[in-house]
Structures are given as C-alpha cells and as structure tokens.
Design a protein around this motif. Structure first.
Motif, PDB file in Angstrom:
ATOM      1  N   THR A  52      76.351  15.422 -34.580  1.00 30.16           N
ATOM      2  CA  THR A  52      75.091  15.260 -34.881  1.00 30.16           C
ATOM      3  C   THR A  52      74.051  15.704 -34.104  1.00 30.16           C
ATOM      4  OG1 THR A  52      75.528  13.181 -36.528  1.00 30.16           O
ATOM      5  CG2 THR A  52      73.261  13.723 -35.980  1.00 30.16           C
ATOM      6  N   PHE A  53      73.255  16.567 -34.190  1.00 31.86           N
ATOM      7  CA  PHE A  53      72.215  16.973 -33.298  1.00 31.86           C
ATOM      8  C   PHE A  53      71.211  17.516 -33.669  1.00 31.86           C
ATOM      9  CE2 PHE A  53      74.364  20.913 -34.312  1.00 31.86           C
ATOM     10  CZ  PHE A  53      75.732  20.776 -33.916  1.00 31.86           C
ATOM     11  N   ASP A  54      69.979  17.640 -32.746  1.00 28.18           N
ATOM     12  CA  ASP A  54      68.715  18.515 -33.354  1.00 28.18           C
ATOM     13  C   ASP A  54      68.994  20.039 -32.849  1.00 28.18           C
ATOM     14  OD1 ASP A  54      68.063  15.683 -33.103  1.00 28.18           O
ATOM     15  OD2 ASP A  54      66.864  15.987 -31.142  1.00 28.18           O
ATOM     16  N   ILE A  55      68.329  20.649 -33.876  1.00 26.91           N
ATOM     17  CA  ILE A  55      68.563  22.325 -34.018  1.00 26.91           C
ATOM     18  C   ILE A  55      66.917  22.628 -33.628  1.00 26.91           C
ATOM     19  CG2 ILE A  55      70.676  22.467 -35.026  1.00 26.91           C
ATOM     20  CD1 ILE A  55      69.177  22.951 -37.850  1.00 26.91           C
ATOM     21  N   HIS A  56      66.676  24.029 -33.187  1.00 26.55           N
ATOM     22  CA  HIS A  56      65.337  24.458 -32.805  1.00 26.55           C
ATOM     23  C   HIS A  56      65.628  26.113 -32.915  1.00 26.55           C
ATOM     24  CE1 HIS A  56      64.929  20.623 -30.930  1.00 26.55           C
ATOM     25  NE2 HIS A  56      66.207  20.863 -30.191  1.00 26.55           N
ATOM     26  N   CYS A  57      64.779  26.347 -34.007  1.00 24.90           N
ATOM     27  CA  CYS A  57      64.430  27.810 -34.328  1.00 24.90           C
ATOM     28  C   CYS A  57      63.481  28.564 -33.518  1.00 24.90           C
ATOM     29  CB  CYS A  57      64.081  28.116 -35.764  1.00 24.90           C
ATOM     30  SG  CYS A  57      64.134  29.768 -36.398  1.00 24.90           S
ATOM     31  N   VAL A  58      63.815  29.915 -33.070  1.00 22.41           N
ATOM     32  CA  VAL A  58      62.862  30.407 -32.282  1.00 22.41           C
ATOM     33  C   VAL A  58      61.462  30.776 -33.144  1.00 22.41           C
ATOM     34  CG1 VAL A  58      63.485  32.654 -33.213  1.00 22.41           C
ATOM     35  CG2 VAL A  58      62.269  32.259 -30.777  1.00 22.41           C
ATOM     36  N   THR A  59      61.584  30.596 -34.201  1.00 19.90           N
ATOM     37  CA  THR A  59      60.218  30.763 -35.313  1.00 19.90           C
ATOM     38  C   THR A  59      59.527  29.500 -35.069  1.00 19.90           C
ATOM     39  OG1 THR A  59      61.416  30.036 -37.134  1.00 19.90           O
ATOM     40  CG2 THR A  59      61.279  32.510 -36.853  1.00 19.90           C
ATOM     41  N   ARG A  60      59.669  28.555 -34.125  1.00 26.54           N
ATOM     42  CA  ARG A  60      58.931  27.281 -33.864  1.00 26.54           C
ATOM     43  C   ARG A  60      59.457  26.221 -34.966  1.00 26.54           C
ATOM     44  NH1 ARG A  60      55.622  28.404 -30.038  1.00 26.54           N
ATOM     45  NH2 ARG A  60      55.010  30.720 -29.715  1.00 26.54           N
ATOM     46  N   TRP A  61      60.156  26.151 -35.867  1.00 28.37           N
ATOM     47  CA  TRP A  61      60.754  24.619 -36.372  1.00 28.37           C
ATOM     48  C   TRP A  61      61.772  24.012 -35.554  1.00 28.37           C
ATOM     49  CZ3 TRP A  61      65.440  24.525 -38.209  1.00 28.37           C
ATOM     50  CH2 TRP A  61      66.038  25.483 -38.635  1.00 28.37           C
ATOM     51  N   SER A  62      61.545  22.712 -35.616  1.00 26.33           N
ATOM     52  CA  SER A  62      63.091  21.976 -35.246  1.00 26.33           C
ATOM     53  C   SER A  62      63.085  21.127 -36.181  1.00 26.33           C
ATOM     54  CB  SER A  62      62.597  21.259 -33.844  1.00 26.33           C
ATOM     55  OG  SER A  62      62.310  22.118 -32.929  1.00 26.33           O
ATOM     56  N   LYS A  63      64.683  20.700 -36.170  1.00 26.92           N
ATOM     57  CA  LYS A  63      64.966  19.788 -37.246  1.00 26.92           C
ATOM     58  C   LYS A  63      66.041  18.703 -36.574  1.00 26.92           C
ATOM     59  CE  LYS A  63      67.621  19.455 -41.734  1.00 26.92           C
ATOM     60  NZ  LYS A  63      66.609  18.631 -42.374  1.00 26.92           N
ATOM     61  N   PHE A  64      65.787  17.279 -36.964  1.00 30.73           N
ATOM     62  CA  PHE A  64      66.444  16.389 -35.838  1.00 30.73           C
ATOM     63  C   PHE A  64      67.721  16.016 -36.676  1.00 30.73           C
ATOM     64  CE2 PHE A  64      62.330  14.750 -33.446  1.00 30.73           C
ATOM     65  CZ  PHE A  64      62.567  15.885 -32.811  1.00 30.73           C
ATOM     66  N   ASP A  65      68.648  15.502 -35.985  1.00 29.73           N
ATOM     67  CA  ASP A  65      69.707  14.540 -36.478  1.00 29.73           C
ATOM     68  C   ASP A  65      70.566  15.299 -37.688  1.00 29.73           C
ATOM     69  OD1 ASP A  65      69.392  12.442 -34.762  1.00 29.73           O
ATOM     70  OD2 ASP A  65      67.530  11.842 -36.068  1.00 29.73           O
ATOM     71  N   THR A  66      70.821  16.729 -37.291  1.00 31.02           N
ATOM     72  CA  THR A  66      71.522  17.386 -38.446  1.00 31.02           C
ATOM     73  C   THR A  66      73.207  17.224 -38.198  1.00 31.02           C
ATOM     74  OG1 THR A  66      71.514  19.344 -37.055  1.00 31.02           O
ATOM     75  CG2 THR A  66      69.781  19.482 -38.492  1.00 31.02           C
ATOM     76  N   ARG A  67      73.831  16.948 -39.299  1.00 29.31           N
ATOM     77  CA  ARG A  67      75.027  16.506 -39.235  1.00 29.31           C
ATOM     78  C   ARG A  67      76.244  17.673 -39.753  1.00 29.31           C
ATOM     79  NH1 ARG A  67      76.785  12.622 -42.730  1.00 29.31           N
ATOM     80  NH2 ARG A  67      75.373  13.371 -44.278  1.00 29.31           N
ATOM     81  N   TRP A  68      77.248  17.906 -39.122  1.00 25.83           N
ATOM     82  CA  TRP A  68      77.983  19.070 -39.051  1.00 25.83           C
ATOM     83  C   TRP A  68      79.383  18.578 -38.863  1.00 25.83           C
ATOM     84  CZ3 TRP A  68      75.710  23.713 -39.576  1.00 25.83           C
ATOM     85  CH2 TRP A  68      74.028  23.843 -39.286  1.00 25.83           C
ATOM     86  N   LYS A  69      80.213  19.489 -39.368  1.00 25.68           N
ATOM     87  CA  LYS A  69      81.754  19.451 -39.406  1.00 25.68           C
ATOM     88  C   LYS A  69      82.178  20.782 -39.176  1.00 25.68           C
ATOM     89  CE  LYS A  69      85.797  17.583 -41.669  1.00 25.68           C
ATOM     90  NZ  LYS A  69      86.466  16.814 -43.020  1.00 25.68           N
ATOM     91  N   GLY A  70      83.191  20.718 -37.997  1.00 28.65           N
ATOM     92  CA  GLY A  70      83.749  21.945 -37.740  1.00 28.65           C
ATOM     93  C   GLY A  70      84.772  21.825 -36.392  1.00 28.65           C
ATOM     94  N   VAL A  71      84.909  22.888 -36.104  1.00 30.55           N
ATOM     95  CA  VAL A  71      86.050  23.105 -34.931  1.00 30.55           C
ATOM     96  C   VAL A  71      85.440  23.468 -33.300  1.00 30.55           C
ATOM     97  CG1 VAL A  71      88.370  24.015 -34.093  1.00 30.55           C
ATOM     98  CG2 VAL A  71      87.917  23.444 -36.311  1.00 30.55           C
ATOM     99  N   SER A  72      85.682  22.816 -32.451  1.00 27.00           N
ATOM    100  CA  SER A  72      85.177  22.998 -31.141  1.00 27.00           C
ATOM    101  C   SER A  72      85.420  24.404 -30.668  1.00 27.00           C
ATOM    102  CB  SER A  72      85.591  21.804 -29.982  1.00 27.00           C
ATOM    103  OG  SER A  72      85.218  22.317 -28.740  1.00 27.00           O
ATOM    104  N   ILE A  73      85.016  25.092 -29.846  1.00 27.83           N
ATOM    105  CA  ILE A  73      85.165  26.388 -29.357  1.00 27.83           C
ATOM    106  C   ILE A  73      86.310  26.076 -28.112  1.00 27.83           C
ATOM    107  CG2 ILE A  73      84.093  28.121 -27.822  1.00 27.83           C
ATOM    108  CD1 ILE A  73      83.343  28.293 -30.663  1.00 27.83           C
ATOM    109  N   ASP A  74      86.155  24.837 -27.825  1.00 32.44           N
ATOM    110  CA  ASP A  74      87.133  24.625 -26.606  1.00 32.44           C
ATOM    111  C   ASP A  74      88.432  24.436 -27.386  1.00 32.44           C
ATOM    112  OD1 ASP A  74      85.372  24.006 -24.629  1.00 32.44           O
ATOM    113  OD2 ASP A  74      84.690  22.237 -25.642  1.00 32.44           O
ATOM    114  N   THR A  75      88.568  23.974 -28.654  1.00 29.72           N
ATOM    115  CA  THR A  75      89.887  24.102 -29.363  1.00 29.72           C
ATOM    116  C   THR A  75      90.260  25.448 -29.553  1.00 29.72           C
ATOM    117  OG1 THR A  75      89.386  21.681 -30.173  1.00 29.72           O
ATOM    118  CG2 THR A  75      90.867  23.225 -31.449  1.00 29.72           C
ATOM    119  N   LEU A  76      89.396  26.322 -29.815  1.00 30.68           N
ATOM    120  CA  LEU A  76      89.810  27.668 -30.434  1.00 30.68           C
ATOM    121  C   LEU A  76      90.258  28.312 -29.031  1.00 30.68           C
ATOM    122  CD1 LEU A  76      86.950  28.284 -32.724  1.00 30.68           C
ATOM    123  CD2 LEU A  76      89.054  27.862 -33.338  1.00 30.68           C
TER     124      LEU A  76
END
Length: 203
Positions: A77-101
């Motif tokens: 879970t993390f905050d995301i920030h768009c260059v068009t100036r919006w930010s969204k807090f506490d977004t929840r994701w599922k996936g595979v770490s680049i470290d794993t790949l």
C-alpha cells in the motif's frame, strides 16, 4: 505481504506523519483515480500476455500470465503522485516485485526501459526499480487491475511521478546506458522525483 514493502520509503505513514506531510509540493489530494493516457487503451488478453526481461547481452527470461501469477505475490500500500498534480493516498496493489523478476539474472545494466502494449516506453535507473521500490502489478484495491489503469499489468514505481509507472507493460529492457522514453523525449524530466518537483525540462 501486506503494508509497505521493505526498501520503499514514503515521506510519512498513516501511523506517524500528517496527511500534509505526505503531499509533495505542488500536488493536491484526490479520492478519485483519474485516467490519463497518451493514446487509446490497449485491450490485452491475459491468455496471450507475456512479460519478458531482456539483458544488455540478449539473455531473456519470460513469463506467461499463468507463470506470472505463480510467482511470489506482494500486496503493498502506498501513495501515488501524478505529474498533472493529483496525489492519491493509501492505494492498495497486488503484484510481483521487480526484485523477484530479476533474481539471479547476470547483468551489468544500470538502466531499464519499460516496454508496453501500445508502444509506450519509459526509462528508469535500475537502482530505482530494485530494493523493494517497484513492482509489476496486476491487482488494485482488491480486484483485477482495470484496463483503463493499465491492466492486465502495469509497472508501479510509487516514489516517482506516475508516468514512470508504465501501463500495459510487457517487458523490461536492461541497458548499460540511459535511453529516454516517450514522455522523457517529449520534454518531461528524465528522473521524475515528486518531492523535488522534477516535472518537465531538465534532463
């Protein structure tokens, strides 16, 4: 794995800093998830989806959708920030770490170019993708990642502006030199740190 992944450093957490401390300069907070794309939304059938990592020497490793889902999964879970100036807090994701790949891959690369269905590319220093800093995500907010937000899978690099989190990603090309991507060649900043307001112009 739930919560923040090791190695990812956001500026404040829900158990510590204030919401204002989590908002980079020049950003506003939104509860929505705006959809911004440079072109039409590709419709990628997971049955035909493959993700390929190619090194600077031409070595490749590739996963089908089924292979990819069988890899160790993380749910950060993390905050995301768009260059068009919006930010969204506490977004929840599922996936595979680049470290794993990239685990066990022999490479002297210092940069990576994310390649996507639809032709979009973006460049990221390899050090910004490893150490628990980036993922290829296929789930969002408890469900499959919608196509409008990059499904079936997108790169997510939450500590950089969100154009670096390439939608509809199909692979990473590892390089020993930098190779600017779509928006970087169009004048966006080459790095894209939201806390330094690296939006446009400087390479």
């Amino acid at each position: 794995m739930s919560g923040l992944s090791p190695g990812f450093h956001r500026r404040a957490s829900s158990d510590g800093g204030s919401r204002a401390d989590r908002l980079p300069p020049g950003q506003y907070l939104t509860e929505d998830f705006p959809v911004l794309s440079a072109g039409p939304t590709p419709r990628v059938d997971p049955d035909f989806w493959r993700f390929t990592v190619r090194t600077e020497t031409g070595e490749e490793r590739s996963w089908t959708w089924r292979d990819f889902l069988a890899l160790p999964q993380e749910e950060p879970t993390f905050d995301i920030h768009c260059v068009t100036r919006w930010s969204k807090f506490d977004t929840r994701w599922k996936g595979v770490s680049i470290d794993t790949l990239l685990a066990g891959l022999e490479t002297s690369a210092t940069y990576a170019v994310a390649e996507c269905h639809g032709g979009y590319t973006t460049n990221v220093p390899l050090a910004e993708l490893t150490g628990g800093k980036a993922w290829v995500m296929h789930g969002y907010d408890g469900g499959p990642l919608p196509a409008a937000h990059g499904g079936p899978a997108r790169l997510v690099v939450p500590h950089l502006y969100f154009w670096k989190s390439a939608k509809w990603v199909k692979g990473l090309r590892l390089l020993t030199h930098d190779e600017p991507g779509f928006w970087e060649r169009a004048g966006y900043h080459n790095h894209g740190d939201p806390w330094r307001e690296q939006r446009y112009g400087a390479f």
